[in-house]
Scaffold this active site. Structure first.
Site, PDB file in Angstrom:
ATOM      1  N   ARG A 133       0.819  -1.224   0.000  1.00 44.65           N
ATOM      2  CA  ARG A 133       0.000   0.000   0.000  1.00 44.65           C
ATOM      3  C   ARG A 133       0.848   1.266   0.000  1.00 44.65           C
ATOM      4  O   ARG A 133       0.472   2.271   0.606  1.00 44.65           O
ATOM      5  CB  ARG A 133      -0.944   0.026   1.215  1.00 44.65           C
ATOM      6  N   ARG A 173      -3.592   6.573  -0.123  1.00 37.88           N
ATOM      7  CA  ARG A 173      -4.068   7.749   0.601  1.00 37.88           C
ATOM      8  C   ARG A 173      -3.053   8.442   1.489  1.00 37.88           C
ATOM      9  O   ARG A 173      -3.284   9.550   1.942  1.00 37.88           O
ATOM     10  CB  ARG A 173      -5.316   7.374   1.422  1.00 37.88           C
ATOM     11  N   ARG A 210      -6.915  11.514  -7.502  1.00 32.16           N
ATOM     12  CA  ARG A 210      -8.138  10.711  -7.378  1.00 32.16           C
ATOM     13  C   ARG A 210      -9.403  11.554  -7.168  1.00 32.16           C
ATOM     14  O   ARG A 210     -10.503  11.000  -7.160  1.00 32.16           O
ATOM     15  CB  ARG A 210      -7.978   9.749  -6.187  1.00 32.16           C
ATOM     16  N   ASP A 231      -6.637  -3.303  -7.139  1.00 39.08           N
ATOM     17  CA  ASP A 231      -7.208  -3.851  -5.907  1.00 39.08           C
ATOM     18  C   ASP A 231      -7.473  -5.331  -6.139  1.00 39.08           C
ATOM     19  O   ASP A 231      -7.642  -5.762  -7.286  1.00 39.08           O
ATOM     20  CB  ASP A 231      -8.503  -3.127  -5.528  1.00 39.08           C
ATOM     21  N   TYR A 258     -14.570 -12.221   0.809  1.00 41.51           N
ATOM     22  CA  TYR A 258     -15.356 -11.064   0.353  1.00 41.51           C
ATOM     23  C   TYR A 258     -16.597 -11.510  -0.407  1.00 41.51           C
ATOM     24  O   TYR A 258     -17.690 -10.963  -0.226  1.00 41.51           O
ATOM     25  CB  TYR A 258     -14.506 -10.146  -0.531  1.00 41.51           C
TER      26      TYR A 258
HETATM   27  O1  CP3 Z   1       0.304   0.445  -3.234  1.00 39.35           O
HETATM   28  C1  CP3 Z   1      -0.219  -0.689  -3.227  1.00 39.35           C
HETATM   29  O2  CP3 Z   1       0.036  -1.536  -2.339  1.00 39.35           O
HETATM   30  C2  CP3 Z   1      -1.148  -1.086  -4.358  1.00 39.35           C
HETATM   31  C3  CP3 Z   1      -2.491  -0.864  -4.059  1.00 39.35           C
HETATM   32  C4  CP3 Z   1      -3.426  -1.862  -3.403  1.00 39.35           C
HETATM   33  C5  CP3 Z   1      -4.752  -1.482  -3.141  1.00 39.35           C
HETATM   34  N1  CP3 Z   1      -5.422  -2.583  -2.677  1.00 39.35           N
HETATM   35  C6  CP3 Z   1      -5.298  -0.129  -3.378  1.00 39.35           C
HETATM   36  C7  CP3 Z   1      -6.453   0.305  -2.573  1.00 39.35           C
HETATM   37  C8  CP3 Z   1      -3.286  -3.201  -3.048  1.00 39.35           C
HETATM   38  C9  CP3 Z   1      -2.051  -4.079  -3.092  1.00 39.35           C
HETATM   39  C10 CP3 Z   1      -4.560  -3.635  -2.596  1.00 39.35           C
HETATM   40  C11 CP3 Z   1      -4.840  -5.024  -2.175  1.00 39.35           C
HETATM   41  C12 CP3 Z   1      -5.964  -5.274  -1.263  1.00 39.35           C
HETATM   42  N2  CP3 Z   1      -7.238  -4.771  -1.336  1.00 39.35           N
HETATM   43  C13 CP3 Z   1      -5.908  -6.198  -0.200  1.00 39.35           C
HETATM   44  C14 CP3 Z   1      -4.703  -7.006   0.166  1.00 39.35           C
HETATM   45  C15 CP3 Z   1      -3.735  -6.156   0.886  1.00 39.35           C
HETATM   46  C16 CP3 Z   1      -4.052  -5.952   2.324  1.00 39.35           C
HETATM   47  O3  CP3 Z   1      -4.170  -4.788   2.743  1.00 39.35           O
HETATM   48  O4  CP3 Z   1      -4.153  -6.951   3.058  1.00 39.35           O
HETATM   49  C17 CP3 Z   1      -7.170  -6.211   0.415  1.00 39.35           C
HETATM   50  C18 CP3 Z   1      -7.585  -7.026   1.614  1.00 39.35           C
HETATM   51  C19 CP3 Z   1      -8.008  -5.321  -0.310  1.00 39.35           C
HETATM   52  C20 CP3 Z   1      -9.440  -5.003  -0.063  1.00 39.35           C
HETATM   53  C21 CP3 Z   1      -9.584  -3.540   0.202  1.00 39.35           C
HETATM   54  N3  CP3 Z   1      -9.632  -2.588  -0.792  1.00 39.35           N
HETATM   55  C22 CP3 Z   1      -9.593  -2.873   1.450  1.00 39.35           C
HETATM   56  C23 CP3 Z   1      -9.553  -3.547   2.784  1.00 39.35           C
HETATM   57  C24 CP3 Z   1      -9.663  -1.487   1.184  1.00 39.35           C
HETATM   58  C25 CP3 Z   1      -9.602  -0.336   2.167  1.00 39.35           C
HETATM   59  C26 CP3 Z   1     -10.942   0.210   2.502  1.00 39.35           C
HETATM   60  C27 CP3 Z   1     -10.773   1.601   3.095  1.00 39.35           C
HETATM   61  O5  CP3 Z   1     -11.189   2.570   2.423  1.00 39.35           O
HETATM   62  O6  CP3 Z   1     -10.218   1.719   4.197  1.00 39.35           O
HETATM   63  C28 CP3 Z   1      -9.693  -1.340  -0.225  1.00 39.35           C
HETATM   64  C29 CP3 Z   1      -9.724  -0.061  -0.954  1.00 39.35           C
HETATM   65  C30 CP3 Z   1      -8.417   0.373  -1.497  1.00 39.35           C
HETATM   66  N4  CP3 Z   1      -7.549  -0.421  -2.207  1.00 39.35           N
HETATM   67  C31 CP3 Z   1      -7.853   1.674  -1.413  1.00 39.35           C
HETATM   68  C32 CP3 Z   1      -6.620   1.653  -2.092  1.00 39.35           C
HETATM   69  C33 CP3 Z   1      -5.670   2.790  -2.316  1.00 39.35           C
HETATM   70  C34 CP3 Z   1      -8.501   2.858  -0.721  1.00 39.35           C
HETATM   71  C35 CP3 Z   1      -9.550   3.439  -1.611  1.00 39.35           C
HETATM   72  C36 CP3 Z   1      -9.304   4.858  -1.978  1.00 39.35           C
HETATM   73  O7  CP3 Z   1      -8.135   5.311  -2.084  1.00 39.35           O
HETATM   74  O8  CP3 Z   1     -10.304   5.537  -2.230  1.00 39.35           O
END
Ligand code: CP3
Length: 358
Positions: free
Chosen positions: A41, A45, A54, A90, A165
């Site tokens: 990540r 954000r 974004r 994602d 999920y």
């Molecule tokens: O920089 C990186 O690592 C690449 C980006 C990345 C995202 N999601 C972007 C994202 C990666 C590798 C993921 C994988 C992901 N998504 C996982 C596995 C990694 C982990 O954290 O264990 C999981 C479980 C998800 C599911 C998911 N998607 C979650 C739990 C969330 C967060 C919800 C929140 O808003 O708190 C997301 C949304 C998400 N994925 C965001 C980003 C940047 C936030 C959304 C936004 O920026 O508006």
């Protein structure tokens, strides 16, 4: 190697440029100029430039726009000078691509309109074709040139975490519907995981074919399982994914949270690098995983909220515990927290790279 996983021109080019990078060398357990460091990540954000880009664009829409994906992927590389990029996407993107009705809700995570609970629901999980994710191929094509010698890590969600999920319909603390299916209808569960393994394999192949130098399988929530259940009900599907991409010869990283008791099995499932969260020291993790694998980890992401001296002391502990490892890639024990000051991450990268320079 079968005909359909022979390296293509693009993939060979990417591998040539990144082959001798610290990250790729550490994955292969070869001597390194310094311990490579990147963050799960790292895009997202915590970066003001990400928030700006974004503005007004939904998360899933941004994942389907190659220009945005390439720019967001590059942001942490430029700012922090990390040793690897991770493709911005994602874990639910391939599910969206095959027509599953889902959304990523800010502050919540992925939400599925109609959860998968019955055998009839399985028919909604059709196979993934490269054309379904043409934007991924295009974005990686753009990135490979811009990244030069910096490797690009492709990724996918592992079958268990994706199933959680899909079956729950969204994020879950206890995974109750998921476990109800796993224990109550083992055949349906196995078929669901097998389908997800095929979708995940196809998605990783697209990324490798397009030029990704390594791949990471995120089984973020698998720490909810005891070892016997993992071995019986999850490991076959994860192994299928790792075997599907073995022929490419790119490093395969396997990561989960709360997986202290599963580290040995996660290595056995087939990975070149095992990711470790912050709950198990790296030397103990190495004992649990056994020889022949590199390890990635494992600073607690919340440590970064402490003053600089404390961050350095905790980082030193990780580096010392990892000093005897065959291959170590420095990372956080889970993803970057969105409220962290980005400068703390830049300083951490510099600290790891200079402290370990040899
Ligand atoms: O920089 C990186 O690592 C690449 C980006 C990345 C995202 N999601 C972007 C994202 C990666 C590798 C993921 C994988 C992901 N998504 C996982 C596995 C990694 C982990 O954290 O264990 C999981 C479980 C998800 C599911 C998911 N998607 C979650 C739990 C969330 C967060 C919800 C929140 O808003 O708190 C997301 C949304 C998400 N994925 C965001 C980003 C940047 C936030 C959304 C936004 O920026 O508006």
């Amino acid at each position: 190697m079968s005909a359909n996983d022979r390296p293509t021109g693009q993939q060979q080019t990417a591998n040539r440029a990144t082959h001798d990078s610290a990250f790729m060398r550490a994955c292969r357990r070869e001597p390194v100029p310094h311990t490579p460091v990147w963050f799960m990540r790292q895009a997202g954000r915590s970066l003001p430039e990400y928030l700006k880009l974004r503005e007004g664009i939904a998360m899933l829409d941004s994942c389907m726009r190659p220009d945005l994906v390439a720019e967001i992927t590059m942001q942490p590389v430029r700012r922090h000078k990390v040793d690897a990029a991770i493709y911005f996407s994602d874990i639910v993107v391939p599910l969206k691509a095959i027509g599953i009705d889902l959304d990523i809700k800010p502050g919540v995570g992925p939400v599925i309109a109609q959860p998968i609970r019955t055998r009839a629901d399985l028919t909604r999980l059709r196979s993934l074709e490269p054309d379904d994710v043409a934007y991924v191929t295009e974005a990686i094509g753009m990135l490979v040139g811009e990244l030069g010698a910096t490797p690009l890590i492709g990724f996918a969600g592992a079958p268990f975490t994706l199933a959680s999920y899909l079956v729950e319909g969204g994020p879950s603390r206890n995974h109750e519907h998921t476990k109800a299916m796993m224990y109550g209808d083992p055949e349906l569960w196995a078929d669901l995981l097998d389908r997800l393994a095929d979708i995940t394999s196809a998605f990783l192949k697209v990324q490798i074919e397009a030029g990704a130098s390594a791949v990471q399988l995120f089984d973020s929530w698998v720490g909810a399982l005891a070892p016997d259940d993992y071995r019986r009900s999850v490991m076959p599907a994860s192994t299928k994914v790792f075997e599907a991409v073995a022929g490419y010869g790119v490093p395969r990283i396997h990561f989960g949270v709360g997986t202290g008791e599963l580290l040995g099995l996660m290595g056995e499932a087939g990975a070149d690098v095992v990711g470790v969260d912050w709950r198990v020291p790296m030397d103990e993790a190495a004992r649990r995983v056994g020889p022949g694998k590199a390890l990635q980890g494992n600073l607690d992401p919340a440590v970064l909220f402490a003053p600089r001296e404390a961050v350095e002391a905790k980082t030193r502990e990780v580096l010392d515990a990892a000093a005897g490892l065959e291959g170590h890639i420095f990372n956080l024990g889970h993803g970057v927290l969105p409220t962290i000051a980005p400068d703390a991450l830049t300083r951490l990268v510099e600290y790891v790279q200079t402290e370990t320079a040899r």
